[in-house]
Design an enzyme around this catalytic site. Structure first.
Site, PDB file in Angstrom:
ATOM      1  N   ASP A  61      63.754  60.031  79.942  1.00 48.14           N
ATOM      2  CA  ASP A  61      62.376  59.769  79.533  1.00 48.14           C
ATOM      3  C   ASP A  61      61.702  61.085  79.160  1.00 48.14           C
ATOM      4  O   ASP A  61      62.325  62.147  79.165  1.00 48.14           O
ATOM      5  CB  ASP A  61      61.602  59.016  80.619  1.00 48.14           C
ATOM      6  CG  ASP A  61      61.370  59.850  81.864  1.00 48.14           C
ATOM      7  OD1 ASP A  61      62.157  60.774  82.123  1.00 48.14           O
ATOM      8  OD2 ASP A  61      60.396  59.582  82.591  1.00 48.14           O
ATOM      9  N   ASP A  94      59.691  63.210  80.476  1.00 49.67           N
ATOM     10  CA  ASP A  94      59.661  64.396  81.345  1.00 49.67           C
ATOM     11  C   ASP A  94      60.949  64.592  82.125  1.00 49.67           C
ATOM     12  O   ASP A  94      61.031  65.466  82.986  1.00 49.67           O
ATOM     13  CB  ASP A  94      58.456  64.354  82.292  1.00 49.67           C
ATOM     14  CG  ASP A  94      58.586  63.300  83.379  1.00 49.67           C
ATOM     15  OD1 ASP A  94      59.232  62.258  83.135  1.00 49.67           O
ATOM     16  OD2 ASP A  94      58.018  63.488  84.469  1.00 49.67           O
ATOM     17  N   SER A  96      55.079  61.461  81.353  1.00 47.19           N
ATOM     18  CA  SER A  96      56.368  60.825  81.581  1.00 47.19           C
ATOM     19  C   SER A  96      56.798  59.950  80.406  1.00 47.19           C
ATOM     20  O   SER A  96      56.991  60.433  79.300  1.00 47.19           O
ATOM     21  CB  SER A  96      56.301  60.028  82.889  1.00 47.19           C
ATOM     22  OG  SER A  96      57.568  59.617  83.306  1.00 47.19           O
ATOM     23  N   ASP A 108      62.600  62.770  84.391  1.00 42.81           N
ATOM     24  CA  ASP A 108      62.802  62.416  85.797  1.00 42.81           C
ATOM     25  C   ASP A 108      63.457  61.050  85.972  1.00 42.81           C
ATOM     26  O   ASP A 108      63.628  60.593  87.089  1.00 42.81           O
ATOM     27  CB  ASP A 108      61.499  62.509  86.601  1.00 42.81           C
ATOM     28  CG  ASP A 108      60.457  61.476  86.203  1.00 42.81           C
ATOM     29  OD1 ASP A 108      60.674  60.725  85.227  1.00 42.81           O
ATOM     30  OD2 ASP A 108      59.402  61.423  86.872  1.00 42.81           O
TER      31      ASP A 108
END
Length: 455
Positions: free
Chosen positions: A247, A249, A107, A251
């Site tokens: 960010d 990833d 992440s 999400d």
């Protein structure tokens, strides 16, 4: 099972320094054990299918290969999605009717870290109980899982169509295109880097980009939702209507208004929640937030006939409350926003489209939409400690917290909690002035450092 203590899984999957604590050997075993647990109810007349995605970290390929080998070794077929966002994996598990999904990502963490997130066939993150089952198999002294041969083995294949299906889904969540909108986009050199220009071009937006040139090592490095300052400069220099920072990833989303001011998850939830409520689409006129949301967020909701339910930190807990009580909007100050009408997890791209749709429909500037949330000064200090749980319960620390709360007399708040993924104790306070919040946080942090014997 009253309290489940997990060894490998944290609040958001398995995390660690790639090739040190999160090794390819562990990834292989997670593929075998996780695959076996998650596909045990698959139809017996065909091989189970698991989809696998990753972000742009240099270690992603290594861990993905090991994980896939684990799946194949227990007879599971794998679809490789390539570099793609975490919410895309959650969406595609359901869309493709796969038995499970996995995302290789850490992440918003630095490039040296990586992680493994599992999704069930329903597109949701795993329950503590399922994670516990996987851990029990991981730590079993003997591997009793099947080892098929020949045609019993799984087969891996590439599935680049996944990104196209996901982008098509996103475009259908708003009833208009984005023509006339000028935005700056920051992909954090992560999983959205390739998707951003394609998606916003398809929606006819005018845009400039940054953080869309990943090299495996620059993910989240001075860019993205945890570093929106560079995006703020780009917004002002480009004279666009808004900036959107994702960010690693994809999400979470942090926005920047036309003046270069940060619009965090609290403000995004308020803006979209108010719009949904006015349209009669916000279920129970309630937004689910975590204990990290600012007092100003709650006051703004109350002023416009909305309420909020608080949960522990982590979008999985927000989602659990949404499912339990039938809410359809929730999220975190950090930018994880869940639109339950469309998604099973936080989705930065989906959130961005909803926010821009509100701007286009209302004709208001982002700064005007966010102005109702008068944010109390907030300070968060992360303190590295050996035992984060013990320090949180330390009597001297608890006494100092009680002393500070008494002094606040209701006009402010304190939150001291352990990090879910790192060996840190987080000390946060909110108060009417910056001077007061500095004073309160430092008073508590000093006791934490003293009791933990850290400087």
């Amino acid at each position: 099972m009253s309290e489940i203590k997990l060894k490998y899984f944290g609040t958001d999957g398995v995390r660690g320094i790639a090739n040190e604590t999160l090794t390819p050997e562990l990834a292989f075993r997670l593929g075998r054990t996780g695959g076996a647990i998650l596909t045990r109810h698959a139809e017996s007349d065909k091989k189970p299918v698991v989809i696998v995605g990753r972000d742009t970290r240099i270690s992603g390929d290594m861990l993905q290969q090991a994980m896939i080998a684990g799946f194949l070794s227990v007879g599971i077929d794998v679809l490789r999605l390539g570099v793609i966002t975490t919410p895309a994996v959650a969406f595609l598990v359901q869309n493709l009717e796969a038995d499970a999904g996995v995302q290789i990502t850490a992440s918003h963490n630095p490039a040296a870290d990586n992680g493994i997130k599992f999704f069930g066939k329903d597109g949701f993150k795993l329950s503590d109980e399922l994670e516990y089952e996987i851990e029990q198999l991981l730590d079993s002294p003997e591997d009793t899982l099947p080892r098929p041969s020949a045609n019993g083995l799984g087969v891996a294949s590439n599935y680049p169509e996944g990104a196209l299906k996901y982008m098509s889904f996103l475009q259908k969540t708003i009833p208009t295109d984005l023509s006339g909108m000028q935005v700056a986009l920051d992909g954090a050199n992560g999983a959205t880097s390739d998707l951003l220009p394609r998606l916003f071009a398809d929606l006819n937006a005018d845009f400039v980009t940054m953080g869309t040139e990943p090299n495996g090592l620059n993910i989240n490095d001075g860019v993205g939702s945890t570093h929106p300052e560079a995006l703020a400069d780009l917004v002002k220099s480009s004279e666009v209507q808004a900036g959107l920072a994702f960010d690693g990833d994809g999400d979470r989303l942090i926005a920047v208004d036309e003046n270069g001011d940060i619009v965090d998850g609290d403000k995004i939830m308020y803006i979209t929640g108010k719009f949904m409520n006015e349209q009669g689409r916000l279920k129970h006129s309630t937004v689910v937030s975590t204990v990290m949301s600012n007092i100003g967020f709650y006051k703004a909701l109350a002023a416009h006939d909305m309420t909020s339910v608080k949960t522990a930190v982590g979008d999985r807990y927000v989602m659990a409350e949404m499912i339990k009580s039938g809410y359809n909007l929730g999220g975190e100050q950090s930018g994880h926003i869940i639109f339950r009408d469309w998604a099973t997890t936080g989705d930065g791209l989906l959130t961005a489209l909803q926010l821009l749709y509100v701007m286009k429909e209302t004709g208001q500037k982002l700064s005007e939409l966010a102005a109702d949330v008068q944010v109390y000064p907030q300070k968060l200090v992360n303190i590295a400690v050996a035992d984060k749980v013990a320090i949180q319960k330390n009597p001297a620390v608890l006494a100092k917290i009680a002393e500070v709360e008494a002094e606040m007399a209701g006009d402010g708040r304190v939150l001291v909690r352990p990090s879910g993924t790192e060996s840190l104790l987080r000390v946060m306070a909110e108060a009417p002035t910056t001077e007061l919040v500095e004073k309160y946080v430092e008073a508590i942090a000093a006791v934490v450092r003293d009791q933990a014997n850290v400087s």
